[in-house]
Design a protein around this motif. Sequence first.
Motif, PDB file in Angstrom:
ATOM      1  N   GLY A   1       7.644 -66.882 -25.453  1.00 53.24           N
ATOM      2  CA  GLY A   1       7.849 -65.544 -24.919  1.00 53.24           C
ATOM      3  C   GLY A   1       9.318 -65.197 -25.061  1.00 53.24           C
ATOM      4  O   GLY A   1      10.175 -65.882 -24.482  1.00 53.24           O
ATOM      5  N   CYS A   2       9.616 -64.208 -25.867  1.00 53.69           N
ATOM      6  CA  CYS A   2      11.013 -63.846 -26.121  1.00 53.69           C
ATOM      7  C   CYS A   2      11.049 -62.500 -26.846  1.00 53.69           C
ATOM      8  O   CYS A   2      10.009 -61.932 -27.179  1.00 53.69           O
ATOM      9  N   ASP A   3      12.269 -62.012 -27.091  1.00 56.94           N
ATOM     10  CA  ASP A   3      12.415 -60.797 -27.900  1.00 56.94           C
ATOM     11  C   ASP A   3      11.838 -61.060 -29.286  1.00 56.94           C
ATOM     12  O   ASP A   3      12.031 -62.144 -29.858  1.00 56.94           O
ATOM     13  N   LYS A   4      11.152 -60.067 -29.805  1.00 56.65           N
ATOM     14  CA  LYS A   4      10.490 -60.233 -31.107  1.00 56.65           C
ATOM     15  C   LYS A   4      11.477 -60.638 -32.208  1.00 56.65           C
ATOM     16  O   LYS A   4      11.154 -61.434 -33.081  1.00 56.65           O
TER      17      LYS A   4
ATOM     18  N   PHE B   1      12.243 -64.489 -32.133  1.00 60.24           N
ATOM     19  CA  PHE B   1      11.181 -65.439 -32.453  1.00 60.24           C
ATOM     20  C   PHE B   1      11.352 -66.123 -33.804  1.00 60.24           C
ATOM     21  O   PHE B   1      11.266 -67.360 -33.883  1.00 60.24           O
TER      22      PHE B   1
ATOM     23  N   TYR C   1       3.565 -66.713 -30.835  1.00 58.76           N
ATOM     24  CA  TYR C   1       4.382 -65.688 -30.186  1.00 58.76           C
ATOM     25  C   TYR C   1       3.489 -64.888 -29.244  1.00 58.76           C
ATOM     26  O   TYR C   1       2.502 -64.289 -29.657  1.00 58.76           O
ATOM     27  N   MET C   2       3.840 -64.906 -27.958  1.00 64.46           N
ATOM     28  CA  MET C   2       3.010 -64.269 -26.943  1.00 64.46           C
ATOM     29  C   MET C   2       3.483 -62.869 -26.566  1.00 64.46           C
ATOM     30  O   MET C   2       2.759 -62.126 -25.928  1.00 64.46           O
ATOM     31  N   GLY C   3       4.705 -62.531 -26.932  1.00 60.58           N
ATOM     32  CA  GLY C   3       5.275 -61.248 -26.536  1.00 60.58           C
ATOM     33  C   GLY C   3       6.598 -61.484 -25.815  1.00 60.58           C
ATOM     34  O   GLY C   3       7.222 -62.530 -25.968  1.00 60.58           O
ATOM     35  N   GLU C   4       6.986 -60.518 -25.017  1.00 61.39           N
ATOM     36  CA  GLU C   4       8.295 -60.609 -24.365  1.00 61.39           C
ATOM     37  C   GLU C   4       8.412 -61.800 -23.419  1.00 61.39           C
ATOM     38  O   GLU C   4       7.414 -62.445 -23.080  1.00 61.39           O
ATOM     39  N   ASN C   5       9.633 -62.047 -22.991  1.00 64.07           N
ATOM     40  CA  ASN C   5       9.952 -63.155 -22.100  1.00 64.07           C
ATOM     41  C   ASN C   5       9.005 -63.171 -20.897  1.00 64.07           C
ATOM     42  O   ASN C   5       8.780 -62.156 -20.263  1.00 64.07           O
TER      43      ASN C   5
ATOM     44  N   LYS D   1       5.710 -63.992 -20.995  1.00 65.59           N
ATOM     45  CA  LYS D   1       4.297 -64.006 -21.386  1.00 65.59           C
ATOM     46  C   LYS D   1       3.821 -65.383 -21.824  1.00 65.59           C
ATOM     47  O   LYS D   1       2.654 -65.719 -21.645  1.00 65.59           O
TER      48      LYS D   1
END
Length: 166
Positions: A15-18, A21, A37-41, A43
């Motif tokens: 979970g982090c800024d796209k 990643f 990649y789950m999405g923003e920080n 998730k």
Amino acid sequence: SKADAIKGTLGVLAGCDKELFPVIEPILSYMGCKVIYMGENGKGLYAKICHNTLVAEIQNGVNETLLLAQKFGISIDNFADTVAAGGANCAYMAVQRDKLKDEDWTTAFSMENMYKDISICNKIAEDENFYMPGMKAARDALGKGVENGWAKDDFRKTYLIVKKGK
């Protein structure tokens, strides 16, 4: 699980800024075979908690139905084969059948860690006013296991909670 962590075959939830990643994905891939990649920080944490809760619910359902089947003289192997051939087919039963037969509680994922994760899920569900009766049943069994002094044992040992009816 411990074995997957040692082998580097865990699924890693990020979970982090796209934009970040692609930078961290190669580093995370050293820990696991699949980086998702789950999405923003944040998730990634929600996904992990939901995943572990599902594992605990599946495990609790296996304990209950397996032990009920045994009351009618159905062996663990016959029940596991039945599960594998039907709509309830699941990796948990396939992977754990021999350990359940042998009552092998060697820790791959400790009861205290599973109880921690499912308690986080319980808090999230309460905060969201979200109904999760299966989670509560699994959490209750895990809590009893921790109370029995089994915190460091594998969470599959909740099998004995169901078996003993306490």
